[in-house]
Design an enzyme around this catalytic site. Structure first.
Site, PDB file in Angstrom:
ATOM      1  N   GLU A   3       0.837  -1.215   0.000  1.00 52.57           N
ATOM      2  CA  GLU A   3       0.000   0.000   0.000  1.00 52.57           C
ATOM      3  C   GLU A   3       0.867   1.259   0.000  1.00 52.57           C
ATOM      4  OE1 GLU A   3      -2.696   1.554  -0.107  1.00 52.57           O
ATOM      5  OE2 GLU A   3      -4.411   0.260   0.261  1.00 52.57           O
ATOM      6  N   ASN A  50      -9.872   5.562   2.495  1.00 55.83           N
ATOM      7  CA  ASN A  50      -8.846   5.224   1.512  1.00 55.83           C
ATOM      8  C   ASN A  50      -8.689   6.336   0.476  1.00 55.83           C
ATOM      9  OD1 ASN A  50      -7.218   2.799   1.511  1.00 55.83           O
ATOM     10  ND2 ASN A  50      -9.132   1.636   1.543  1.00 55.83           N
ATOM     11  N   ASP A  62      -9.699   1.734  -3.543  1.00 58.12           N
ATOM     12  CA  ASP A  62      -8.549   1.745  -2.637  1.00 58.12           C
ATOM     13  C   ASP A  62      -7.690   2.963  -2.946  1.00 58.12           C
ATOM     14  OD1 ASP A  62      -6.682   0.869  -0.721  1.00 58.12           O
ATOM     15  OD2 ASP A  62      -6.972  -1.220  -1.256  1.00 58.12           O
TER      16      ASP A  62
END
Length: 288
Positions: free
Chosen positions: A15, A146, A196
């Site tokens: 991430e 997110n 995301d």
């Protein structure tokens, strides 16, 4: 257009990529492994640092080193010694929430979301860490925060609530850091359940990874789908333009083993998309 798996370690939850134009290096995190990574594409050098708790996001600092979001708030990370030090903590921290994805605005603030640990209750929010080191709340009622990112003119802030399959837009005041007039920018239902990590290119288009949908979407500033890129994994987790010309898109992904699922061959790896014909914008550093 070409998608290539990069020669980087497999992630549990890859991430939060950040490309630093000055260093010509890309930083990213592995949330579950509690790691921060630095990759130099030119030399191939790859470094890593451990943090003491699950990490939600990171940013580089103008004065050197980095900040990392851990469950109790923001900490500094010394990239020479590896020391992690509390910087701006929630008082008291909420054990039911965790810190999530974050980005620096062009005034040097660090904006980040928080999420319910089980991703079920709307007890998370959207926060801003000012350059003076204080945390201010910008929004509430978030289940899983997110993808914060900013329009090129700094007038629009984007932030997703992944469990609602919604990407929101806010009017953003760069001078004060205030966010207002939240509205739905894009509903991802037709493409997958989890919007995301995201980034904005120089033309103002959003590039967003749709985790569980297996695609990266390119959305116009009006929220129209301009491009759908099928990824070699169903679980792309974020995206960031990088390289000397900011024309390559880095896409980390997730290995679903921690959910008790068998990973597919492409899950958990990091990818690059070349030949998109667009360029990103330089990422600022946190000024505090």
């Amino acid at each position: 257009m070409k998608i290539t798996r990069l020669p980087l370690p497999r992630c549990s939850v890859g991430e939060g990529p950040v490309w630093d134009k000055g260093e010509q290096a890309l930083y990213y995190i592995d949330i579950l492994e509690k790691r921060v990574f630095r990759w130099d594409p030119a030399s191939g050098d790859h470094q890593g640092w451990s943090v003491p708790a699950m990490i939600g996001s990171m940013a580089l600092r103008e004065q050197g080193g980095a900040i990392v979001s851990l469950p109790d708030g923001i900490h500094t990370l010394d990239l020479t010694s590896g020391e992690v030090t509390p910087f701006a903590l929630f008082s008291p921290p909420d054990p039911a929430t965790q810190l999530a994805d974050g980005k620096v605005d062009r005034a040097g603030r660090f904006l980040f979301g928080t999420s319910h640990r089980q991703a079920k209750e709307p007890i998370g929010g959207l926060y801003s860490l000012g350059i003076e080191g204080r945390i201010a709340q910008l929004d509430d009622g978030v289940i899983l925060g997110n993808g914060p990112c900013f329009s090129p003119d700094n007038r629009t802030l984007y932030h997703a609530d992944s469990m609602r399959q919604a990407i929101y837009a806010y009017d953003y005041d760069l001078a004060t850091g205030a966010a207002s007039n939240r509205r739905v920018f894009f509903d991802t239902t037709d493409y997958g359940p989890i919007p995301d990590g995201a980034t904005i290119d120089a033309d103002g288009d959003m590039w967003v990874a749709i985790c569980e949908g297996g695609v990266v979407l390119r959305l116009s500033p009006e929220g129209e789908v301009k491009q759908v890129i099928e990824m070699p994994t169903k679980l792309p987790a974020s995206c960031m333009f990088f390289g000397p010309d900011l024309d390559r898109l880095f896409v980390p992904s997730i290995d679903p083993s921690f959910l008790g699922r068998d990973p597919a061959e492409g899950d958990g790896w990091c990818y690059v998309i070349d030949g998109l014909g667009v360029r990103g914008l330089p990422e600022p550093r946190y000024r505090g």
